[in-house]
Enzyme design. Structure first.
Site, PDB file in Angstrom:
ATOM      1  N   GLY A 255      -1.893  29.251 -25.706  1.00  6.82           N
ATOM      2  CA  GLY A 255      -2.447  30.502 -26.227  1.00  6.82           C
ATOM      3  C   GLY A 255      -2.298  31.649 -25.250  1.00  6.82           C
ATOM      4  N   ASP A 256      -2.363  31.343 -23.956  1.00  7.01           N
ATOM      5  CA  ASP A 256      -2.177  32.383 -22.939  1.00  7.01           C
ATOM      6  C   ASP A 256      -0.734  32.872 -22.941  1.00  7.01           C
ATOM      7  OD1 ASP A 256      -4.829  31.801 -22.252  1.00  7.01           O
ATOM      8  OD2 ASP A 256      -4.183  30.272 -20.830  1.00  7.01           O
TER       9      ASP A 256
END
Length: 317
Positions: A255-256
């Site tokens: 997600g980062d």
């Protein structure tokens, strides 16, 4: 320059093993050690693609020194803010099927003076006129639920867009205060924010629109293996992007990387979303918390759909 703020960073140790057996002695065959924390992961991903990024992080104790050394090894410029407590270590266990078990330590307790010093370090960077500031991850004890609200006020004073990727009470308080350019929850975090379970595409879109109505310009919702949804205040409709199923090596930090890809991309929102999902998909094919490089991306595998069917279950995307 994109400035990232990680209030509760870590040294991340990932162990690869054939099978995880709870309650038994498990033997890893490979280990990985990386500088960790969501904002640091964003900075690492940006730096890997030659996008200028700087990480502001509190550091303390031997692992704080190790974190600073790891950031340098990964080519990430950093502003360490000394604190008395020890920087935490997080452990990730990844089995042969790509299932990930993560154990996060709580981190040090910051004093009021240390919190003020961290915000002052960020403001010094805001004064240089960065393209954006990204605040990401959990808050350590002592930071207070209003930390991101205070950070948003500083960013607003310097006219710098603030992107927030957090969860729980600190996220809710920042969203209620308004003034955020972008928030990036996953569907569970977004559901917690609006107080209900999100099952369909329409559920996610409606929840994201609630966030926008409270004063946030855009919401990028990561849906794990099912891609990502983007809702923007100025846009006539939402967008979804995703691709064929993958067999992940590790989902930690994906997600980062998705957020980093969105920030790094240029052009209209749908193409930025395509890039974001391509970065996230590439991340799950890397071991541990290793971030993908330019050669790992497959933009052609990502499909972008305007105004996706609201009746579709998320698992059907």
């Amino acid at each position: 320059m994109i400035v990232t703020v990680t209030p509760n960073p870590s040294v991340d140790r990932a162990l690869d093993l054939d099978r995880l057996e709870v309650g038994e002695v498990n033997r890893a065959h490979t280990t990985h050690v990386h500088p960790g924390g969501k904002g640091i992961n964003v900075a690492r991903a940006l730096a890997r693609h030659d996008v200028a990024a700087l990480a502001v992080v509190p550091t303390g104790g031997p692992d704080g020194a190790r974190l600073s050394a790891l950031l340098a090894e990964h080519g990430v410029a950093a502003v360490p803010v000394p604190v008395a407590g020890d920087t935490r270590t997080n452990i990730t266990l990844v089995d042969a099927d790509g299932r990930t078990t993560k154990v996060n330590a709580p981190g040090p307790q910051l004093t009021d003076a240390e919190v003020d010093a961290l915000l002052a370090a960020v403001e010094a960077q805001l004064a240089t006129g960065p393209r954006a500031v990204v605040a990401a991850g959990s808050l350590p004890a002592g930071a207070g639920d209003a930390f991101f609200v205070r950070l948003a006020a500083l960013a607003g004073r310097h006219h710098v867009p603030l992107v927030l990727d957090s969860s729980g009470a600190p996220l809710a308080r920042a969203v209620r205060a308004g003034g955020l350019t972008l928030v990036k929850p996953n569907e569970q975090e977004l559901g917690e924010l609006v107080g209900r379970e999100l099952v369909t595409v329409g559920d996610v879109v409606a929840a994201a629109q609630e966030v926008v109505e409270q004063g946030t310009r855009g919401v990028l919702v990561s849906l794990g293996a099912h891609g990502a949804l983007l809702v923007c205040r100025e846009a006539p409709h939402p967008w979804w992007a995703g691709g064929p199923p993958l067999v992940p090596l590790s989902t930690v930090g994906a997600g980062d990387s998705t957020l980093a890809g969105f920030l790094a991309a240029a052009g209209p929102a749908p193409e930025r979303l395509r890039t974001a999902v391509a970065w996230g998909r590439a991340a799950v094919l890397r071991p541990g918390t290793e971030v993908p490089g330019p050669d790992d991306l497959d933009l052609g595998a990502v499909r972008v759909v305007a105004d996706p069917d609201p009746h579709l279950a998320l698992k059907e995307l």
